[in-house]
Design a protein around this motif. Sequence first.
Motif, PDB file in Angstrom:
ATOM      1  N   MET A 270      -4.278 -67.541 -79.991  1.00 48.56           N
ATOM      2  CA  MET A 270      -3.786 -68.899 -79.795  1.00 48.56           C
ATOM      3  C   MET A 270      -4.449 -69.784 -80.842  1.00 48.56           C
ATOM      4  O   MET A 270      -5.622 -69.603 -81.177  1.00 48.56           O
ATOM      5  N   PHE A 271      -3.679 -70.757 -81.340  1.00 48.03           N
ATOM      6  CA  PHE A 271      -4.153 -71.611 -82.413  1.00 48.03           C
ATOM      7  C   PHE A 271      -3.876 -73.073 -82.090  1.00 48.03           C
ATOM      8  O   PHE A 271      -2.934 -73.394 -81.367  1.00 48.03           O
ATOM      9  N   TRP A 272      -4.683 -73.933 -82.669  1.00 49.09           N
ATOM     10  CA  TRP A 272      -4.461 -75.374 -82.571  1.00 49.09           C
ATOM     11  C   TRP A 272      -4.304 -75.941 -83.977  1.00 49.09           C
ATOM     12  O   TRP A 272      -5.136 -75.682 -84.863  1.00 49.09           O
ATOM     13  N   TYR A 273      -3.218 -76.717 -84.167  1.00 51.67           N
ATOM     14  CA  TYR A 273      -2.916 -77.333 -85.449  1.00 51.67           C
ATOM     15  C   TYR A 273      -2.835 -78.845 -85.284  1.00 51.67           C
ATOM     16  O   TYR A 273      -2.573 -79.360 -84.195  1.00 51.67           O
ATOM     17  N   ARG A 274      -2.985 -79.511 -86.412  1.00 47.62           N
ATOM     18  CA  ARG A 274      -2.752 -80.943 -86.471  1.00 47.62           C
ATOM     19  C   ARG A 274      -1.698 -81.198 -87.544  1.00 47.62           C
ATOM     20  O   ARG A 274      -1.737 -80.579 -88.620  1.00 47.62           O
ATOM     21  N   GLN A 275      -0.776 -82.108 -87.256  1.00 50.19           N
ATOM     22  CA  GLN A 275       0.267 -82.442 -88.220  1.00 50.19           C
ATOM     23  C   GLN A 275       0.450 -83.948 -88.265  1.00 50.19           C
ATOM     24  O   GLN A 275       0.886 -84.561 -87.295  1.00 50.19           O
TER      25      GLN A 275
ATOM     26  N   CYS B 228      -0.099 -76.506 -80.362  1.00 46.78           N
ATOM     27  CA  CYS B 228      -0.679 -75.197 -80.138  1.00 46.78           C
ATOM     28  C   CYS B 228       0.360 -74.154 -80.512  1.00 46.78           C
ATOM     29  O   CYS B 228       1.564 -74.414 -80.484  1.00 46.78           O
ATOM     30  N   SER B 229      -0.109 -73.003 -80.905  1.00 47.38           N
ATOM     31  CA  SER B 229       0.804 -71.920 -81.231  1.00 47.38           C
ATOM     32  C   SER B 229       0.184 -70.611 -80.763  1.00 47.38           C
ATOM     33  O   SER B 229      -1.023 -70.519 -80.532  1.00 47.38           O
ATOM     34  N   VAL B 230       1.044 -69.613 -80.629  1.00 43.70           N
ATOM     35  CA  VAL B 230       0.580 -68.289 -80.249  1.00 43.70           C
ATOM     36  C   VAL B 230       1.145 -67.279 -81.219  1.00 43.70           C
ATOM     37  O   VAL B 230       2.201 -67.492 -81.823  1.00 43.70           O
ATOM     38  N   GLU B 231       0.422 -66.222 -81.378  1.00 31.97           N
ATOM     39  CA  GLU B 231       0.861 -65.126 -82.232  1.00 31.97           C
ATOM     40  C   GLU B 231       1.117 -63.939 -81.327  1.00 31.97           C
ATOM     41  O   GLU B 231       0.227 -63.515 -80.602  1.00 31.97           O
ATOM     42  N   THR B 232       2.319 -63.412 -81.394  1.00 38.71           N
ATOM     43  CA  THR B 232       2.640 -62.294 -80.525  1.00 38.71           C
ATOM     44  C   THR B 232       1.904 -61.045 -80.996  1.00 38.71           C
ATOM     45  O   THR B 232       1.680 -60.845 -82.170  1.00 38.71           O
ATOM     46  N   SER B 233       1.557 -60.221 -80.078  1.00 41.87           N
ATOM     47  CA  SER B 233       0.714 -59.063 -80.343  1.00 41.87           C
ATOM     48  C   SER B 233       1.332 -58.166 -81.411  1.00 41.87           C
ATOM     49  O   SER B 233       2.504 -57.808 -81.335  1.00 41.87           O
ATOM     50  N   GLY B 234       0.545 -57.849 -82.417  1.00 45.86           N
ATOM     51  CA  GLY B 234       1.002 -56.921 -83.441  1.00 45.86           C
ATOM     52  C   GLY B 234       1.836 -57.541 -84.540  1.00 45.86           C
ATOM     53  O   GLY B 234       2.291 -56.862 -85.437  1.00 45.86           O
ATOM     54  N   ALA B 235       2.046 -58.869 -84.496  1.00 50.72           N
ATOM     55  CA  ALA B 235       2.854 -59.515 -85.532  1.00 50.72           C
ATOM     56  C   ALA B 235       2.170 -60.809 -85.942  1.00 50.72           C
ATOM     57  O   ALA B 235       1.325 -61.326 -85.226  1.00 50.72           O
ATOM     58  N   TYR B 236       2.521 -61.333 -87.082  1.00 52.99           N
ATOM     59  CA  TYR B 236       1.916 -62.574 -87.562  1.00 52.99           C
ATOM     60  C   TYR B 236       2.792 -63.786 -87.287  1.00 52.99           C
ATOM     61  O   TYR B 236       2.407 -64.899 -87.588  1.00 52.99           O
ATOM     62  N   GLU B 237       3.952 -63.577 -86.739  1.00 52.33           N
ATOM     63  CA  GLU B 237       4.833 -64.693 -86.470  1.00 52.33           C
ATOM     64  C   GLU B 237       4.259 -65.530 -85.351  1.00 52.33           C
ATOM     65  O   GLU B 237       3.737 -65.013 -84.358  1.00 52.33           O
ATOM     66  N   GLN B 238       4.331 -66.841 -85.532  1.00 51.59           N
ATOM     67  CA  GLN B 238       3.781 -67.770 -84.568  1.00 51.59           C
ATOM     68  C   GLN B 238       4.888 -68.536 -83.864  1.00 51.59           C
ATOM     69  O   GLN B 238       5.915 -68.862 -84.454  1.00 51.59           O
ATOM     70  N   TYR B 239       4.637 -68.833 -82.588  1.00 52.82           N
ATOM     71  CA  TYR B 239       5.545 -69.641 -81.793  1.00 52.82           C
ATOM     72  C   TYR B 239       4.780 -70.880 -81.367  1.00 52.82           C
ATOM     73  O   TYR B 239       3.666 -70.779 -80.844  1.00 52.82           O
ATOM     74  N   PHE B 240       5.415 -72.034 -81.610  1.00 50.79           N
ATOM     75  CA  PHE B 240       4.737 -73.300 -81.410  1.00 50.79           C
ATOM     76  C   PHE B 240       5.178 -73.988 -80.132  1.00 50.79           C
ATOM     77  O   PHE B 240       6.331 -73.881 -79.704  1.00 50.79           O
ATOM     78  N   GLY B 241       4.214 -74.706 -79.552  1.00 56.81           N
ATOM     79  CA  GLY B 241       4.540 -75.594 -78.454  1.00 56.81           C
ATOM     80  C   GLY B 241       5.235 -76.836 -78.994  1.00 56.81           C
ATOM     81  O   GLY B 241       5.319 -77.041 -80.211  1.00 56.81           O
ATOM     82  N   PRO B 242       5.718 -77.696 -78.099  1.00 49.61           N
ATOM     83  CA  PRO B 242       6.467 -78.886 -78.519  1.00 49.61           C
ATOM     84  C   PRO B 242       5.597 -79.963 -79.146  1.00 49.61           C
ATOM     85  O   PRO B 242       6.112 -80.893 -79.755  1.00 49.61           O
ATOM     86  N   GLY B 243       4.281 -79.839 -79.006  1.00 48.30           N
ATOM     87  CA  GLY B 243       3.384 -80.804 -79.625  1.00 48.30           C
ATOM     88  C   GLY B 243       2.995 -81.943 -78.706  1.00 48.30           C
ATOM     89  O   GLY B 243       3.686 -82.269 -77.734  1.00 48.30           O
ATOM     90  N   THR B 244       1.861 -82.553 -79.019  1.00 49.02           N
ATOM     91  CA  THR B 244       1.374 -83.747 -78.333  1.00 49.02           C
ATOM     92  C   THR B 244       1.198 -84.831 -79.384  1.00 49.02           C
ATOM     93  O   THR B 244       0.421 -84.665 -80.328  1.00 49.02           O
TER      94      THR B 244
END
Lengths: 114, 105
Positions: free
Chosen positions: A32-37, A93-109
């Motif tokens: 799980m990752f946290w980003y700022r934009q 926030c985003s998550v990386e599915t197991s075994g892959a580098y593709e990330q799926y992002f939440g809708p943001g705050t």
Amino acid sequence: SAVISQKPSRDICQRGTSLTIQCQVDSQVTMMFWYRQQPGQSLTLIATANQGSEATYESGFVIDKFPISRPNLTFSTLTVSNMSPEDSSIYLCSVETSGAYEQYFGPGTRLTVT
Amino acid sequence: GQQVMQIPQYQHVQEGEDFTTYCNSSTTLSNIQWYKQRPGGHPVFLIQLVKSGEVKKQKRLTFQFGEAKKNSSLHITATQTTDVGTYFCAGQPSFGAGTTVTVRA
């Protein structure tokens, strides 16, 4: 893929206060990752949230300012502490599915600090 | 540290035309991902490239990974209004600056 929710979706906060953002995933994920934009800008990685251990922070981000919790494989929180107007941004926030580098992002705050 | 550069920053396209956005890394990448972010939305994963010289297609979108695995491109043919948004490349953990696409009908 994964379905991710974030709370709150937006908030307006006073300078000097703290806000905790929650991220919930519909399945167990390792990474799980946290980003700022900033508006109109790219994404900047704040930290990787590790389950059962301290988060790993990127250069320019420190734990005292952005404490992160990861109590289990489906949930994480990011706190923005002692906020200033410069912290106004979208936090994702985003998550990386197991075994892959593709990330799926939440809708943001969307955070605005006055 | 690893940096991912993306050009152009803005792309104004006439509907029906083609365009390409480019992504360049200062170091060799193990893989690269492309994302699309619609205005007001969050980034959505499009594709991942792993192999040197790899080419993948998604309908009107063609993604390519360079032979040296230091650059990548996204080519869109016959642009439609649904293509509006910002396209990011990412070589973990760095995201490119993005190419913001607007379409003239």
